[in-house]
Design a protein around this motif. Structure first.
Motif, PDB file in Angstrom:
ATOM      1  N   ARG A  22       0.853  -1.190   0.000  1.00  0.00           N
ATOM      2  CA  ARG A  22       0.000   0.000   0.000  1.00  0.00           C
ATOM      3  C   ARG A  22       0.889   1.240   0.000  1.00  0.00           C
ATOM      4  O   ARG A  22       1.752   1.401   0.857  1.00  0.00           O
ATOM      5  CB  ARG A  22      -0.922   0.021   1.226  1.00  0.00           C
ATOM      6  N   ALA A  23       0.672   2.115  -0.976  1.00  0.00           N
ATOM      7  CA  ALA A  23       1.437   3.358  -1.083  1.00  0.00           C
ATOM      8  C   ALA A  23       0.826   4.363  -0.113  1.00  0.00           C
ATOM      9  O   ALA A  23      -0.166   5.010  -0.420  1.00  0.00           O
ATOM     10  CB  ALA A  23       1.402   3.892  -2.511  1.00  0.00           C
ATOM     11  N   ILE A  24       1.419   4.481   1.069  1.00  0.00           N
ATOM     12  CA  ILE A  24       0.861   5.350   2.106  1.00  0.00           C
ATOM     13  C   ILE A  24       1.735   6.573   2.364  1.00  0.00           C
ATOM     14  O   ILE A  24       1.627   7.210   3.405  1.00  0.00           O
ATOM     15  CB  ILE A  24       0.624   4.567   3.413  1.00  0.00           C
ATOM     16  N   LYS A  25       2.580   6.932   1.402  1.00  0.00           N
ATOM     17  CA  LYS A  25       3.519   8.037   1.640  1.00  0.00           C
ATOM     18  C   LYS A  25       2.818   9.357   1.907  1.00  0.00           C
ATOM     19  O   LYS A  25       3.363  10.212   2.585  1.00  0.00           O
ATOM     20  CB  LYS A  25       4.509   8.179   0.487  1.00  0.00           C
ATOM     21  N   ASN A  26       1.586   9.528   1.437  1.00  0.00           N
ATOM     22  CA  ASN A  26       0.870  10.776   1.692  1.00  0.00           C
ATOM     23  C   ASN A  26       0.471  10.908   3.156  1.00  0.00           C
ATOM     24  O   ASN A  26       0.305  12.016   3.654  1.00  0.00           O
ATOM     25  CB  ASN A  26      -0.364  10.881   0.790  1.00  0.00           C
ATOM     26  N   ASP A  27       0.334   9.790   3.870  1.00  0.00           N
ATOM     27  CA  ASP A  27      -0.010   9.826   5.290  1.00  0.00           C
ATOM     28  C   ASP A  27       1.219   9.955   6.182  1.00  0.00           C
ATOM     29  O   ASP A  27       1.100  10.289   7.358  1.00  0.00           O
ATOM     30  CB  ASP A  27      -0.748   8.545   5.701  1.00  0.00           C
ATOM     31  N   ILE A  28       2.404   9.631   5.666  1.00  0.00           N
ATOM     32  CA  ILE A  28       3.625   9.638   6.470  1.00  0.00           C
ATOM     33  C   ILE A  28       4.220  11.038   6.492  1.00  0.00           C
ATOM     34  O   ILE A  28       4.465  11.637   5.449  1.00  0.00           O
ATOM     35  CB  ILE A  28       4.637   8.614   5.916  1.00  0.00           C
ATOM     36  N   THR A  29       4.452  11.542   7.712  1.00  0.00           N
ATOM     37  CA  THR A  29       5.019  12.883   7.864  1.00  0.00           C
ATOM     38  C   THR A  29       6.529  12.853   8.031  1.00  0.00           C
ATOM     39  O   THR A  29       7.221  13.783   7.651  1.00  0.00           O
ATOM     40  CB  THR A  29       4.395  13.613   9.066  1.00  0.00           C
ATOM     41  N   SER A  71      -9.959   3.674   3.012  1.00  0.00           N
ATOM     42  CA  SER A  71      -9.618   2.342   2.553  1.00  0.00           C
ATOM     43  C   SER A  71      -8.199   2.294   1.979  1.00  0.00           C
ATOM     44  O   SER A  71      -7.804   3.162   1.191  1.00  0.00           O
ATOM     45  CB  SER A  71     -10.627   1.906   1.480  1.00  0.00           C
ATOM     46  N   ASN A  72      -7.422   1.284   2.412  1.00  0.00           N
ATOM     47  CA  ASN A  72      -6.063   1.031   1.936  1.00  0.00           C
ATOM     48  C   ASN A  72      -5.053   2.115   2.298  1.00  0.00           C
ATOM     49  O   ASN A  72      -3.983   2.180   1.696  1.00  0.00           O
ATOM     50  CB  ASN A  72      -6.042   0.781   0.429  1.00  0.00           C
ATOM     51  N   GLN A  73      -5.383   2.944   3.263  1.00  0.00           N
ATOM     52  CA  GLN A  73      -4.439   3.964   3.720  1.00  0.00           C
ATOM     53  C   GLN A  73      -3.806   3.521   5.040  1.00  0.00           C
ATOM     54  O   GLN A  73      -3.904   2.365   5.430  1.00  0.00           O
ATOM     55  CB  GLN A  73      -5.132   5.322   3.812  1.00  0.00           C
ATOM     56  N   SER A  74      -3.128   4.427   5.734  1.00  0.00           N
ATOM     57  CA  SER A  74      -2.274   4.046   6.856  1.00  0.00           C
ATOM     58  C   SER A  74      -3.002   3.273   7.956  1.00  0.00           C
ATOM     59  O   SER A  74      -2.466   2.287   8.475  1.00  0.00           O
ATOM     60  CB  SER A  74      -1.571   5.274   7.433  1.00  0.00           C
ATOM     61  N   HIS A  75      -4.195   3.674   8.349  1.00  0.00           N
ATOM     62  CA  HIS A  75      -4.882   2.950   9.423  1.00  0.00           C
ATOM     63  C   HIS A  75      -5.218   1.521   8.981  1.00  0.00           C
ATOM     64  O   HIS A  75      -5.072   0.578   9.773  1.00  0.00           O
ATOM     65  CB  HIS A  75      -6.142   3.682   9.883  1.00  0.00           C
TER      66      HIS A  75
END
Length: 135
Positions: A22-29, A71-75
């Motif tokens: 899952r590409a979650i780079k937008n949620d990672i600070t 859906s499919n994000q960091s959580h």
């Protein structure tokens, strides 16, 4: 390879508990990665300086981010950390070079600050004995 900042040059994905990246780079600070090697002191009494041997390689990562229950994000990726014991591939690409170790996440910490932010932190350690290697 040229020198680079950490701005706009990073892609980051983490497997969910089913093994889907899952590409979650937008949620990672922010994130931290460490790839230490153990050392053994083998200095003989005949030496005036230390002698050492390199030992096992290791890897640890800590990802920090903003809570996102879409859906499919960091959580979705980290909500199963407390209830599953699966290794997850963490793929980090910076300026065209990639590291993709298998990581066991050991915690999924949520923090609600006094100003209202809802953030998370997920630390993990190398899972499978494979030396972390940049490609």
């Amino acid at each position: 390879m040229a020198k680079a900042s950490g701005l706009g040059q990073t892609t980051l994905s983490v497997d969910d508990s089913a093994g889907t990246a899952r590409a979650i780079k937008n949620d990672i600070t922010n994130w931290q990665l460490s790839t230490p090697r153990g050392v053994q002191d083998v200095t003989g009494v005949d030496k005036s300086a230390n002698e050492r041997l390199l030992l096992l390689a290791d890897c640890s990562v800590t990802l920090n981010g903003v809570f996102n229950a879409a859906s499919n994000q960091s959580h979705d990726v980290f909500k199963t950390v407390p209830s599953t014991s699966v290794a997850r591939t963490v793929t980090i690409t910076v300026n065209g070079v990639t590291l993709a170790p298998e990581i066991l996440f050991t915690d999924y910490q949520l923090t609600r600050s006094d100003s209202g932010e809802l953030t998370w932190s997920a630390p993990g350690s190398l899972a499978d004995g494979t030396v972390p290697t940049w490609a």
